[in-house]
Write a protein that holds these residues in place. Sequence first.
Motif, PDB file in Angstrom:
ATOM      1  N   GLU A  55       0.822  -1.210   0.000  1.00 50.20           N
ATOM      2  CA  GLU A  55       0.000   0.000   0.000  1.00 50.20           C
ATOM      3  C   GLU A  55       0.861   1.267   0.000  1.00 50.20           C
ATOM      4  N   PHE A  56       1.990   1.223   0.702  1.00 53.65           N
ATOM      5  CA  PHE A  56       2.940   2.342   0.702  1.00 53.65           C
ATOM      6  C   PHE A  56       3.386   2.651  -0.726  1.00 53.65           C
ATOM      7  N   THR A  57       3.686   1.592  -1.473  1.00 55.42           N
ATOM      8  CA  THR A  57       4.117   1.764  -2.862  1.00 55.42           C
ATOM      9  C   THR A  57       2.977   2.251  -3.739  1.00 55.42           C
ATOM     10  N   PHE A  58       1.800   1.674  -3.575  1.00 55.62           N
ATOM     11  CA  PHE A  58       0.654   2.082  -4.381  1.00 55.62           C
ATOM     12  C   PHE A  58       0.288   3.540  -4.123  1.00 55.62           C
ATOM     13  N   LEU A  59       0.335   3.957  -2.863  1.00 57.60           N
ATOM     14  CA  LEU A  59       0.041   5.359  -2.542  1.00 57.60           C
ATOM     15  C   LEU A  59       1.043   6.282  -3.225  1.00 57.60           C
ATOM     16  N   SER A  62       0.373   6.577  -6.942  1.00 56.95           N
ATOM     17  CA  SER A  62      -0.829   7.356  -7.251  1.00 56.95           C
ATOM     18  C   SER A  62      -0.731   8.820  -6.827  1.00 56.95           C
ATOM     19  N   GLY A  63       0.448   9.228  -6.358  1.00 59.77           N
ATOM     20  CA  GLY A  63       0.654  10.624  -5.967  1.00 59.77           C
ATOM     21  C   GLY A  63       0.129  10.969  -4.591  1.00 59.77           C
ATOM     22  N   SER A  64      -0.049   9.963  -3.721  1.00 58.67           N
ATOM     23  CA  SER A  64      -0.566  10.190  -2.366  1.00 58.67           C
ATOM     24  C   SER A  64       0.405   9.640  -1.321  1.00 58.67           C
ATOM     25  N   TYR A  65       1.671   9.997  -1.447  1.00 61.33           N
ATOM     26  CA  TYR A  65       2.721   9.451  -0.588  1.00 61.33           C
ATOM     27  C   TYR A  65       2.410   9.656   0.887  1.00 61.33           C
ATOM     28  N   LYS A  66       2.568   8.583   1.673  1.00 67.17           N
ATOM     29  CA  LYS A  66       2.481   8.644   3.132  1.00 67.17           C
ATOM     30  C   LYS A  66       3.680   7.897   3.712  1.00 67.17           C
ATOM     31  N   ALA A  67       4.132   8.324   4.870  1.00 67.31           N
ATOM     32  CA  ALA A  67       5.257   7.657   5.524  1.00 67.31           C
ATOM     33  C   ALA A  67       4.894   6.208   5.824  1.00 67.31           C
ATOM     34  N   VAL A 162       9.092   9.853  -2.735  1.00 73.61           N
ATOM     35  CA  VAL A 162       8.772   8.782  -3.677  1.00 73.61           C
ATOM     36  C   VAL A 162       9.230   7.469  -3.054  1.00 73.61           C
ATOM     37  N   ALA A 163       8.389   6.442  -3.138  1.00 72.81           N
ATOM     38  CA  ALA A 163       8.720   5.157  -2.536  1.00 72.81           C
ATOM     39  C   ALA A 163       9.542   4.295  -3.472  1.00 72.81           C
ATOM     40  N   LYS A 164      10.511   3.567  -2.905  1.00 69.53           N
ATOM     41  CA  LYS A 164      11.128   2.488  -3.658  1.00 69.53           C
ATOM     42  C   LYS A 164      10.047   1.452  -3.948  1.00 69.53           C
ATOM     43  N   PRO A 165      10.054   0.794  -5.103  1.00 66.74           N
ATOM     44  CA  PRO A 165      11.090   0.765  -6.128  1.00 66.74           C
ATOM     45  C   PRO A 165      10.851   1.679  -7.328  1.00 66.74           C
ATOM     46  N   ALA A 166      10.098   2.767  -7.138  1.00 67.18           N
ATOM     47  CA  ALA A 166       9.942   3.715  -8.249  1.00 67.18           C
ATOM     48  C   ALA A 166      11.315   4.255  -8.633  1.00 67.18           C
TER      49      ALA A 166
END
Length: 241
Positions: A55-59, A62-67, A162-166
Amino acid sequence: MSPPKRHVVFDVVGTCVSFDAYYQRIDAVLGPRLRKETISAQHFGFTWQTAAELEFTFLSISGSYKAYKDVLRGLFYRTLYFCGVAEPRAFATDEERDECIDGYSSLELRPGCRECFEVLRENGFTVWCFTTGDVERVKGYFDRAGVDMPMENFVSCDDVGVAKPALPAYQAVWERLGASDVKWFAAAHMWDVAAATKVGFRGAWSSVYEQEPCLDVFSDAKMEVVAGSLVDMAREIVRRS
């Protein structure tokens, strides 16, 4: 002209530190109740962290980054449900959830991590850490073990947004280092190394966490080092540099 600098960027949680303390905390808090549901603490902990990573990666995508820590907290009851607990909110409390999450703060360095860093530094490499976690917590793993890891050599996905693995996450770290420098990315997550190689890092993987490299899945990974221990991985990096 001075020779190019040499760097190794490490993933931290899973690579430099193990999840054992997190699983042990879950067992101490919820173990007897989980076992009545035929769920082991390690299985629940792995499922919970994996769901949070997804979910961290999906957020992020989708431009909705959360810690990550906030995502982990938010998925606790859902994960209990998917593990087979019919009424998660009657099974555990928010306070117990937070006790389990605190287990992340107690993670310990893997055997050989100190020597791994020593091998690299003695051979002229600068060691970096790139993590999905918050830097203060992650730096604490090294501080408690008495392993020198300067604050300025930590990079968090929270900093990059931006989350890994982007790929932009790795690109941000790549661009932080000198254009002509030698740059390795080292991890015990094959997906992590495989992604880093796509922006130009030389890839090194250790089997200390996943055991199996699953190279048929990561067939496009440009992996130069596939090793057992962290120390063996460090020695191979030195040899190939």
